[in-house]
Design an enzyme around this catalytic site. Sequence first.
Site: not given
Ligand code: NG1
Length: 469
Positions: A49, A147, A151, A184, A195
């Site tokens: 993470e 969540a 998504s 993105e 992701d």
């Molecule tokens: P989430 O919070 O699931 O969107 C984000 C980043 C990932 C990664 C994680 C932390 C985006 C689209 N996603 O995920 O690339 O850095 O935080 O590990 O920015």
Amino acid sequence: MNSHYNPDGWDTGELERAGALARELRSIAGANARVFAVRAPGRANLIGEHTDYSGLPVLPAAIDRSTIIVAAAMESREVTLRNAAPDFAPRTFQLERRIPPFAQGDWANYVKAAVQGVIDHFGALGVALARLRGAALFVEGRITTAAGLSSSSALTVASALAFMAVNGLDLPPLECAPMVARSERYVGTMGGGMDQAAALFGRRDHALFIEFNPLRVRPVRMPSDAAIIVADSGEIADKSGSARAEYNRRVVECALAARILARTLKLQGVRTLGDVVSARVNWNATDLVGILERAAPARLAPDLEEAKRLLDMTGISHESLLHELVGPGASSVKLDPAKPLEIFRRARHVLTETERVIRGAELLEAGQLEAMGALMNESHASLASDFECSTARLDKIAASARAGGALGARLTGAGFGGSIVAMCRAADAPRVIESLDRFYYEPLGIEARGRRAVLHAGDGASTIELAVA
Ligand code: NG1
């Protein structure tokens, strides 16, 4: 058509959903219009993470929940969007060299991000904007939003594939994933590429060991007796407000740590902690963390003046330094003048987490679930103390999963709210769910149904053409 993507990833339910959307779409696009259908899955991140934007590895799995887009080319240069969920209002926008975003937080910005990414990528290859056709895109998402299942990236990936399909463009996943990850950033988060790569490379019954710069993906078979549970805390991470600012600040903190290490170790061309790791063949976290501790104060002032002195960059503006540190998109980073930049602890998390990811892939492959679970718990502790992205509720929901027999549980995604991922023996999954309900959801009066589920590692995105019914 995207010949590189696995057309077998579709299950019967998804094909039925796509068929229903196609019937509606043909009423707009014409009964004989060519109609493409794209599916892109969400993901659950087992470990790794806040490492991806430092160019360091992650270990997610694509999941068996997807977003579907059914698409047809239009004569006009307009993209029209409809979403099966009534919360997401229809939208229309024009194809332009620079597509202006909708208001912050608007769902359709993820589609705009993808379309802009395709325009930029193929524009650089000589495909004129004037050659691209508009599209009608009908979206149906089955990945719970906000969540921790990404998504949003599933929507971006599906939109990019759909827009490419209607324009007869194709890109292998190794090129598509970095393109979509970059695109993105349009929504204002300086995210890494986990992701989008997970959505594109997913493989049934496998997790994915993903490395960056250049992108490499190695499927790692999930032990057959393992179950993955994702549980939503119900605490909403404010992705277009404070959580985004906190996320972007950490991107800057990690980039600064990388520059300080590079300067101390006399390494050239370093942008990220991943570059430092690549340049030091036999690196380990303890050594690098020790070097950083001796080289710079643990925290630096957010006006970046001290950072400029340390990096010998005095005289350059705040904006130029941010641009130098995080690249294009830096203008979306606003540093809170009241919060110091934590250099030491952020780097300690990222470097120790990288060791956990590498070890985690080996343990998973060897079926050593207890040891893998212990690593996940360590990851959570490090995210809570060094990366400061956990919350009391995330700590509580992770503890509730462990109390029910989860071998490991940790926050997943960016944190500041959102979800946890837990791993247990398949036979123990009902007990873990029961424990989540009893110790987390019930005391808070939250309806548990739909918030926690056993998920399975599934196939990555693909595009198919739907025959006229
Ligand atoms: P989430 O919070 O699931 O969107 C984000 C980043 C990932 C990664 C994680 C932390 C985006 C689209 N996603 O995920 O690339 O850095 O935080 O590990 O920015």
